[in-house]
Design an enzyme around this catalytic site. Structure first.
Site, PDB file in Angstrom:
ATOM      1  N   ARG A 174       0.801  -1.228   0.000  1.00 14.39           N
ATOM      2  CA  ARG A 174       0.000   0.000   0.000  1.00 14.39           C
ATOM      3  C   ARG A 174       0.838   1.284   0.000  1.00 14.39           C
ATOM      4  O   ARG A 174       0.437   2.306   0.570  1.00 14.39           O
ATOM      5  CB  ARG A 174      -0.965   0.022   1.199  1.00 14.39           C
ATOM      6  CG  ARG A 174      -1.930  -1.142   1.249  1.00 14.39           C
ATOM      7  CD  ARG A 174      -2.884  -1.165   0.053  1.00 14.39           C
ATOM      8  NE  ARG A 174      -3.745  -2.337   0.085  1.00 14.39           N
ATOM      9  CZ  ARG A 174      -3.487  -3.483  -0.568  1.00 14.39           C
ATOM     10  NH1 ARG A 174      -2.414  -3.583  -1.320  1.00 14.39           N
ATOM     11  NH2 ARG A 174      -4.295  -4.508  -0.478  1.00 14.39           N
ATOM     12  N   SER A 225     -10.825   0.665   3.348  1.00 16.24           N
ATOM     13  CA  SER A 225     -10.222   0.087   4.565  1.00 16.24           C
ATOM     14  C   SER A 225      -9.527   1.176   5.372  1.00 16.24           C
ATOM     15  O   SER A 225      -8.746   1.952   4.825  1.00 16.24           O
ATOM     16  CB  SER A 225      -9.212  -1.003   4.191  1.00 16.24           C
ATOM     17  OG  SER A 225      -9.859  -2.075   3.552  1.00 16.24           O
ATOM     18  N   GLU A 295      -4.462   2.828   6.985  1.00 13.50           N
ATOM     19  CA  GLU A 295      -4.258   2.717   5.536  1.00 13.50           C
ATOM     20  C   GLU A 295      -4.810   3.964   4.868  1.00 13.50           C
ATOM     21  O   GLU A 295      -4.251   4.470   3.907  1.00 13.50           O
ATOM     22  CB  GLU A 295      -4.967   1.475   4.991  1.00 13.50           C
ATOM     23  CG  GLU A 295      -4.808   1.289   3.489  1.00 13.50           C
ATOM     24  CD  GLU A 295      -5.337  -0.057   3.018  1.00 13.50           C
ATOM     25  OE1 GLU A 295      -6.062  -0.068   2.009  1.00 13.50           O
ATOM     26  OE2 GLU A 295      -5.032  -1.087   3.643  1.00 13.50           O
TER      27      GLU A 295
END
Length: 303
Positions: A174, A225, A295
């Site tokens: 990520r 998320s 995130e």
């Protein structure tokens, strides 16, 4: 700020607004205003805008479709550049796809799958733009952008434009070099895909899309998320096991469908979401000794 706004308007680069509410440009539907909001109508316009911003020595940041983004109630200082129309071209040559940073990732996955090209099935239900997906190495279902990006075209603050190879992008879970070492804007990407059976590819993508629809709360405004998975654990499972599904602060609530999502159930403030994030972090730390990392990208002025 007035001289900067005047120069941006005079340059005729696209949309230029002052005090534009960023709640209108994020999937969570929260966030205060941008001092100056710019939506360039081409790469040349974006480059010109960046030159003017740098000349005035004002801070800036780029956004795509506003997913994976939490903007504070106080808004963002300086200039917010939105990539959209004008940076959404698409060219398919065999198994190689060149796509603009402002192109919708969901739309791209749909279009490409129908052409019998495999590699983007994982992105069938991921909201956001291609540029944002490259920036954060978006992924799902065991794959991510790092598997398919051959090169990315990046505009750097000094006005230079470079094509960075997959290796130079330094993709990791990520994240990419654009977050860690070299801030820049992804203008376009060249994706390396594979020819396959059209019906099978479309079926796989639809299955992924259906799974997301069934397990994630996209019927409410949300940012995707909230926490990174602290592998080998999963954030959603830890939060659910802590009994926090449905826990709310103000208009923000931990989804009862998927515990790693916070949803805006009615006029939530960014502070409600931030307070909920802090509460979850403290709870999981107390129960498991695990420090959850977000995130979702948290940006903007502090209260």
């Amino acid at each position: 700020m007035k001289p900067l706004v005047a120069e941006l308007l005079e340059a005729n680069i696209g949309k230029v607004k002052e005090q534009e509410p960023l709640a209108n440009h994020t999937t969570m539907k929260v966030g205060g205003p941008a001092d100056i909001f710019v939506e360039p109508d081409s790469i040349e316009s974006l480059k010109k805008a960046m030159e003017i911003i740098q000349k005035h020595q004002v801070s800036w940041r780029a956004i795509g479709r506003g997913s994976n983004l939490l903007v504070s109630d106080e808004g963002i200082e300086g200039v917010v550049i939105k990539l959209g129309e004008g940076l959404d071209e698409l060219k398919v040559e065999g198994e190689e796809v060149t796509v603009g940073g402002g192109y919708s990732l969901i739309r791209l996955a749909t279009v490409i799958s129908k052409q019998g090209l495999s590699g983007l099935e994982f992105a069938g239900g991921i909201p956001g733009s291609v540029g944002g997906a490259v920036y954060m190495n978006a992924g799902a279902h065991g794959s991510d952008m790092s598997r398919i990006v051959k090169k990315a075209q990046i505009l750097f603050p000094d006005g230079t434009i470079e094509w960075l190879t997959n290796e130079q992008m330094e993709f990791a879970y990520r994240t990419s070099i654009l977050q860690t070492k070299r801030p820049g804007i992804c203008l376009a990407a060249i994706l390396q895909l594979k020819q396959g059976n059209r019906e099978e590819i479309v079926a796989r993508m639809q299955k992924n899309k259906d799974y997301r629809r069934e397990t994630q709360p996209w019927n409410y405004p949300c940012a995707g998320s909230i926490f990174r998975n602290p592998l080998p654990h999963y954030a959603g499972r830890l939060i659910e096991e802590a009994g926090l599904k449905g826990y709310a602060i103000g208009g923000a609530k931990i989804s009862e469908q998927h515990a790693n999502f916070i949803v805006n159930v009615g006029n939530a403030k960014a502070q409600d979401v931030l307070d909920l994030i802090d509460y979850v972090k403290k709870t999981i730390k107390q129960l498991h000794g695990i420090d959850l990392q977000t995130e979702v990208e948290i940006v903007g002025r502090k209260s």
